[in-house]
Design a protein around this motif. Sequence first.
Motif, PDB file in Angstrom:
ATOM      1  N   TYR A 158      19.767 -13.231  -3.665  1.00 24.17           N
ATOM      2  CA  TYR A 158      18.978 -12.940  -4.973  1.00 24.17           C
ATOM      3  C   TYR A 158      17.868 -13.385  -6.001  1.00 24.17           C
ATOM      4  CZ  TYR A 158      19.270 -10.876  -9.476  1.00 24.17           C
ATOM      5  OH  TYR A 158      19.967 -10.067 -11.110  1.00 24.17           O
ATOM      6  N   LYS A 190      14.283  -9.595 -11.044  1.00 25.29           N
ATOM      7  CA  LYS A 190      14.577  -8.331 -11.113  1.00 25.29           C
ATOM      8  C   LYS A 190      13.529  -6.900 -10.828  1.00 25.29           C
ATOM      9  CE  LYS A 190      17.790 -11.139 -14.186  1.00 25.29           C
ATOM     10  NZ  LYS A 190      18.343 -11.246 -14.197  1.00 25.29           N
ATOM     11  N   SER A 222      24.414 -10.942  -9.678  1.00 20.51           N
ATOM     12  CA  SER A 222      25.403 -11.690  -8.118  1.00 20.51           C
ATOM     13  C   SER A 222      26.666 -11.432  -8.557  1.00 20.51           C
ATOM     14  CB  SER A 222      25.281 -13.105  -8.339  1.00 20.51           C
ATOM     15  OG  SER A 222      25.603 -13.725  -9.560  1.00 20.51           O
ATOM     16  N   THR A 232      18.984 -16.285 -14.356  1.00 19.42           N
ATOM     17  CA  THR A 232      18.092 -15.532 -15.037  1.00 19.42           C
ATOM     18  C   THR A 232      16.409 -15.458 -16.019  1.00 19.42           C
ATOM     19  OG1 THR A 232      20.598 -14.581 -16.193  1.00 19.42           O
ATOM     20  CG2 THR A 232      18.655 -13.183 -16.656  1.00 19.42           C
TER      21      THR A 232
END
Length: 335
Positions: free
Chosen positions: A16, A19, A140, A197
């Motif tokens: 991942y 976003k 996550s 992030t």
Amino acid sequence: MEATAVAHPNIALVKYWGKRDIEYNLPAAGSVSMTLGGLETRTYVAFDSSLAHDQFELDGDLVDDGRRLARVTGFLDLIRERAGIDHRARVTSGNNFPTAAGLASSASGFAALAVAAASAAGLTIDERELSILARRGSGSAARSIYGGFVEMQPGAHAEPAVASEEAFARPIAPAEHWDLRCLVAVTAEGEKAVGSTEGMNRTQQTSPYFGAWVDSVPTDIDAARQVIAERDFESLADIAERSCLRMHASAIGAEPGVLYWRGTTVDLIHRVREARAGGLSAFFTIDAGPHVKVFCPADASDDVRALLDDVDGVRDVLEAWPGKAARLVELQESP
Ligand code: DP6
């Protein structure tokens, strides 16, 4: 109004990174992971009408850093809103693994917090809802609600508020399905400079490779789901290594480039590849830090450990196996 929960970290086999929506913390694509038994976060939550502020204690220290506390308070606000309460909370959390191991403690942290806080607030919600909640804390973390091998669904609806209800993890196979090991080679060069992030947001905003990265993910997820069901180690090795390298390639292409690797990281990549070419069943993956995680079948773990121990700059090797789902445990105030 109190509860204690345990959750395990997880390592993504299909990563991942990026976003679709920041407010709902919606991922740009899905991901696939293995939950890590042997490593755990234990979190106690009590909602208490006598408190003026939320209190957060991590590994024995009161957290007064505004940003980290605000992230916990923001998450507790979601729980309070849903439960219709406004009490502040005392949160005491502890990891049984070194934070410096770069093991995405936010995954086990927010999964344990979701389970403990929902219970302490009197909410009765299922795993799907817990996964959605945990995702709001950290993407996550949605995967750590489940044990074994897990797939995160990104949510398809055009409207983020609606997609948010579709973006949850689901199990691919339970822990008993496949006795893999994940050995974490902790490098001496220390912690990450750019958090995940920030790193993924910068990649998304500035890397010309971000779109190609996101486009590549669904094929890897379909393939990973199938080869996990078949316990096909060599195919999983190919998928996981390319997902890791493509994620990092997109990050390195950001402005300024997000480069998590140190010299030891690159040495480890080469050593694992050489050993695999020589017949050892092992593959690497790397997250937002310099440490290298190496997967292998259980019977190869001694050989892999010897290989990793032999690389200059490796400070420690931790071992994990397919772990269980996040769960409530007997009430304990000090994890
Ligand atoms: C490299 O879950 O920490 O470990 O949603 O912003 O909290 P936020 O991100 P986070 O990102 C994890 C990134 C990764 C890959 C992965 O675990 O899939």
